[in-house]
Design a protein around this motif. Structure first.
Motif, PDB file in Angstrom:
ATOM      1  N   LYS A   1      -3.831 -61.449  32.027  1.00 45.77           N
ATOM      2  CA  LYS A   1      -2.617 -60.607  32.018  1.00 45.77           C
ATOM      3  C   LYS A   1      -3.007 -59.143  32.297  1.00 45.77           C
ATOM      4  O   LYS A   1      -2.355 -58.448  33.079  1.00 45.77           O
ATOM      5  CB  LYS A   1      -1.934 -60.752  30.661  1.00 45.77           C
ATOM      6  N   GLN A   2      -4.095 -58.689  31.685  1.00 49.08           N
ATOM      7  CA  GLN A   2      -4.552 -57.302  31.891  1.00 49.08           C
ATOM      8  C   GLN A   2      -4.969 -57.065  33.345  1.00 49.08           C
ATOM      9  O   GLN A   2      -4.756 -55.987  33.894  1.00 49.08           O
ATOM     10  CB  GLN A   2      -5.721 -56.980  30.950  1.00 49.08           C
TER      11      GLN A   2
ATOM     12  N   GLU B   1      -1.787 -56.659  35.227  1.00 47.46           N
ATOM     13  CA  GLU B   1      -1.154 -55.376  34.896  1.00 47.46           C
ATOM     14  C   GLU B   1      -1.822 -54.220  35.645  1.00 47.46           C
ATOM     15  O   GLU B   1      -1.238 -53.168  35.836  1.00 47.46           O
ATOM     16  CB  GLU B   1      -1.206 -55.123  33.385  1.00 47.46           C
TER      17      GLU B   1
END
Length: 341
Positions: A190-191, A194
């Protein structure tokens, strides 16, 4: 080019026997492709090296519990088989131990008869074609009877089957995990997104050919076993667009790398499709698609060590491995990671 050129000395205690509690807490050795310099980091620091517009390519294959133990119906002798390639009509190519006793016509029973198999042909030394018979769904029977096919250098029993799967594993079919992906958690993925990094997926069902030792002295004489791969249309577009827009394509693992290099043409365009690849990458190879690679530390004299040497240069790789041994990194499937970029 000699196989022995890729030898390095590895103390046995550096072979990781168990996965870490937290997947992403492994160490990361960054090797610069520009000048061969290295940095010691942690895997979560991978974010520091990725830029907006890059594309990370993962292999979404899923390991099947492909190791089965059965008994020969005639004699009761114990037989171990490893499922390698699914053919049609419930026929699989399998590695059989002991192979000498596994003659065509022999019948094997697994798990009190809920699964039976008959050897129908000999492929080569230890490989046989086996026709399976069962009631129900084969995958469910495998989950019940099969064990994860850990590499022979791991002697510890795996407590949790999921630790030999990536968090994004989806398509059943591998006899071994694409181990560079084992370091990623869902949070870390997810990071990455992002940060503006695209994540594309391909599939390559890892066969045992990846781990087969190179038995010839001359590297060029080694022949790879074929492995099945798939690249979907939308994923090919995502990866091609990254290149077109000046982003970097970074492969998670040698399996994603081999898929991309197999399906990319001489003009650097990745084509969607599926098929079998026997690509063998060793120094002298010109990469058509990837700009960087996340990978684990590989066995001495292995085809995977040759692949990373083709990307970063043999001298740089051997120096980095020497450093990793000195710094007591953990090696192989459950070991630490390396970023070549």
């Amino acid at each position: 080019m000699k196989t022995s050129d890729f030898y390095y000395d590895l103390p046995k205690e550096l072979i990781a026997q168990d996965p870490l509690e937290d997947r992403s807490s492994s160490r990361l050795l960054h090797l610069s492709m520009e000048d061969g310099s290295f940095e010691h980091r942690h895997f979560t620091d991978i974010l520091d090296y990725l830029k907006e517009g890059d594309c990370l390519v993962i292999n979404d294959t899923r390991v099947i519990p492909a190791r089965l133990y059965g008994h020969k119906e005639e004699t009761g002798a114990l037989i171990e088989i490893l499922l390698l390639k699914r053919k049609e009509n419930d026929i699989w190519e399998c590695l059989v131990k002991p192979g000498k006793k596994a003659r065509p016509g022999a019948k094997i029973t697994f798990g009190d008869g809920i699964l039976t198999g008959e050897i129908i042909d000999i492929v080569d030394e230890g490989n046989r074609l086996i026709q399976f018979h069962y009631d129900g769904i084969f995958e469910e029977i495998l989950d019940q009877l099969g064990e994860m096919p850990l590499p022979p250098y791991i002697t510890h029993k795996l407590k949790d089957k999921n630790r030999y799967q990536t968090v994004y594993a989806k398509n059943d079919g591998s006899a071994a995990a694409p181990t560079a992906g084992l370091h990623f958690t869902k949070e870390l993925m997810k990071q990455v997104e992002e940060k503006g990094v695209k994540i594309a997926h391909v599939t390559l069902h890892v066969g045992l050919g990846t781990f087969r030792p190179v038995k010839v002295d001359n590297v060029e004489s080694h022949h790879m076993h074929s492995e099945f791969y798939m690249v979907e249309e939308d994923q090919a577009k995502l990866i091609n667009d990254t290149k077109k827009n000046g982003g970097r394509v970074i492969s998670v693992g040698t399996t994603s790398c081999r898929t991309l290099e197999s399906a990319t043409d001489e003009n650097g365009i990745l084509h969607a499709g599926s098929g079998w690849t026997e690509i063998f990458i060793y120094p002298g190879y010109k990469f058509k698609m990837i700009d960087g690679l996340i990978t684990n530390f590989h066995l001495p004299e292995s085809t995977l060590l040759m692949l990373v040497s083709a990307l970063a240069g043999k001298e740089h790789i051997m120096a980095a491995y020497e450093e990793a041994v000195k710094e007591r990194y953990r090696f192989f499937s459950f070991g630490d990671a390396m970023l070549i970029l």
